[in-house]
Design a protein around this motif. Structure first.
Motif, PDB file in Angstrom:
ATOM      1  N   SER A 127       0.851  -1.184   0.000  1.00 47.75           N
ATOM      2  CA  SER A 127       0.000   0.000   0.000  1.00 47.75           C
ATOM      3  C   SER A 127       0.887   1.233   0.000  1.00 47.75           C
ATOM      4  CB  SER A 127      -0.886   0.032   1.250  1.00 47.75           C
ATOM      5  OG  SER A 127      -1.757  -1.069   1.266  1.00 47.75           O
ATOM      6  N   LYS A 130      -2.060   7.889  -0.689  1.00 47.33           N
ATOM      7  CA  LYS A 130      -2.455   8.573  -1.926  1.00 47.33           C
ATOM      8  C   LYS A 130      -1.717   9.885  -2.146  1.00 47.33           C
ATOM      9  CE  LYS A 130      -7.055   6.523  -2.101  1.00 47.33           C
ATOM     10  NZ  LYS A 130      -7.058   5.812  -3.351  1.00 47.33           N
ATOM     11  N   ASP A 148      -6.942   0.574  -8.258  1.00 48.92           N
ATOM     12  CA  ASP A 148      -7.920   1.592  -7.886  1.00 48.92           C
ATOM     13  C   ASP A 148      -9.277   1.024  -7.495  1.00 48.92           C
ATOM     14  OD1 ASP A 148      -6.069   3.628  -8.337  1.00 48.92           O
ATOM     15  OD2 ASP A 148      -6.620   3.806 -10.442  1.00 48.92           O
ATOM     16  N   GLU A 149      -9.575  -0.177  -7.934  1.00 52.07           N
ATOM     17  CA  GLU A 149     -10.878  -0.746  -7.628  1.00 52.07           C
ATOM     18  C   GLU A 149     -10.918  -1.407  -6.245  1.00 52.07           C
ATOM     19  OE1 GLU A 149      -8.539  -3.927  -9.831  1.00 52.07           O
ATOM     20  OE2 GLU A 149      -8.737  -1.775  -9.950  1.00 52.07           O
ATOM     21  N   TRP A 150      -9.809  -1.415  -5.528  1.00 50.72           N
ATOM     22  CA  TRP A 150      -9.730  -2.019  -4.204  1.00 50.72           C
ATOM     23  C   TRP A 150      -9.578  -0.938  -3.139  1.00 50.72           C
ATOM     24  CZ3 TRP A 150     -10.032  -7.298  -3.378  1.00 50.72           C
ATOM     25  CH2 TRP A 150      -9.964  -8.100  -4.519  1.00 50.72           C
ATOM     26  N   ASP A 151     -10.236  -1.129  -2.017  1.00 44.87           N
ATOM     27  CA  ASP A 151     -10.034  -0.287  -0.845  1.00 44.87           C
ATOM     28  C   ASP A 151      -9.333  -1.114   0.223  1.00 44.87           C
ATOM     29  OD1 ASP A 151     -11.110   2.191  -1.545  1.00 44.87           O
ATOM     30  OD2 ASP A 151     -13.144   1.576  -1.030  1.00 44.87           O
ATOM     31  N   THR A 152      -8.429  -0.497   0.945  1.00 44.53           N
ATOM     32  CA  THR A 152      -7.785  -1.160   2.078  1.00 44.53           C
ATOM     33  C   THR A 152      -8.717  -1.075   3.272  1.00 44.53           C
ATOM     34  OG1 THR A 152      -5.611  -0.527   1.262  1.00 44.53           O
ATOM     35  CG2 THR A 152      -5.761  -1.123   3.587  1.00 44.53           C
ATOM     36  N   MET A 153      -8.900  -2.184   3.950  1.00 44.27           N
ATOM     37  CA  MET A 153      -9.762  -2.240   5.128  1.00 44.27           C
ATOM     38  C   MET A 153      -8.898  -2.590   6.329  1.00 44.27           C
ATOM     39  SD  MET A 153     -12.656  -1.587   3.674  1.00 44.27           S
ATOM     40  CE  MET A 153     -13.862  -1.932   4.919  1.00 44.27           C
TER      41      MET A 153
END
Length: 172
Positions: A127, A130, A148-153
């Motif tokens: 990661s 940004k 870009d289609e993934w979010d870190t949780m």
């Protein structure tokens, strides 16, 4: 250099003797990322978790010609169910400012790619914040692509404690 001399590599595996440098790099990275108060790691914790009976992560050290540590890569193995193969997750990559643009970061990533090839791994992931444009551009120059289609949780702190309280007993 004679045929019997071995060139000193700028990248090597960390040992327990590197713990003060590793912790220093972690603190410098946290400072760079504007989160200096978030570092809870100590030399004792690093000794236990990186070099103890269960090693949860590995560390590569970048060093200059005289052996002075210049940066590090801390990583661990993950697994891709779709590939059916292991991978590496790069938790931290840091090179001290005075050593940047001297290929240490590149060499650390080359070393990780080499390790992936040795284990028949299929992906290297990490990661990046940004706002960290210099790092993003550096990673892209090496062929990295943003997902870009993934979010870190993340779940940590009190939220993790509350979640763990609901865990069924399965014999951990």
């Amino acid at each position: 250099m004679s045929a019997f001399e071995v060139a000193k590599s700028p990248i090597r595996r960390a040992t327990a003797a590197d713990i003060p440098h590793i912790l220093g790099f972690i603190r410098e990275l946290a400072e760079y990322e504007n989160e200096p108060d978030k570092v809870l790691a100590t030399e004792d914790l690093l000794a236990e978790t990186l070099f103890g009976s269960t090693q949860y992560a590995k560390v590569l050290i970048a060093q200059d010609d005289d052996g002075t540590p210049t940066g590090f890569a801390l990583y661990f193995y993950n697994y891709s169910t779709w590939n059916g193969r292991p991978g590496i997750y790069l938790e931290d990559l840091y090179v001290q400012p005075k050593y940047r643009r001297k290929n240490f970061g590149t060499l650390l990533l080359y070393a990780l790619a080499g390790e992936l090839k040795q284990i028949d791994g299929k992906r290297l992931e990490w990661s990046v914040l940004k706002w960290n444009t210099p790092s993003i551009e550096f990673y892209k120059s090496l062929g990295a692509v943003p997902l870009d289609e993934w979010d870190t949780m993340r779940i940590d702190g009190d939220r993790l404690t509350k979640l763990a309280e609901k865990a069924p007993f399965i014999g951990f």
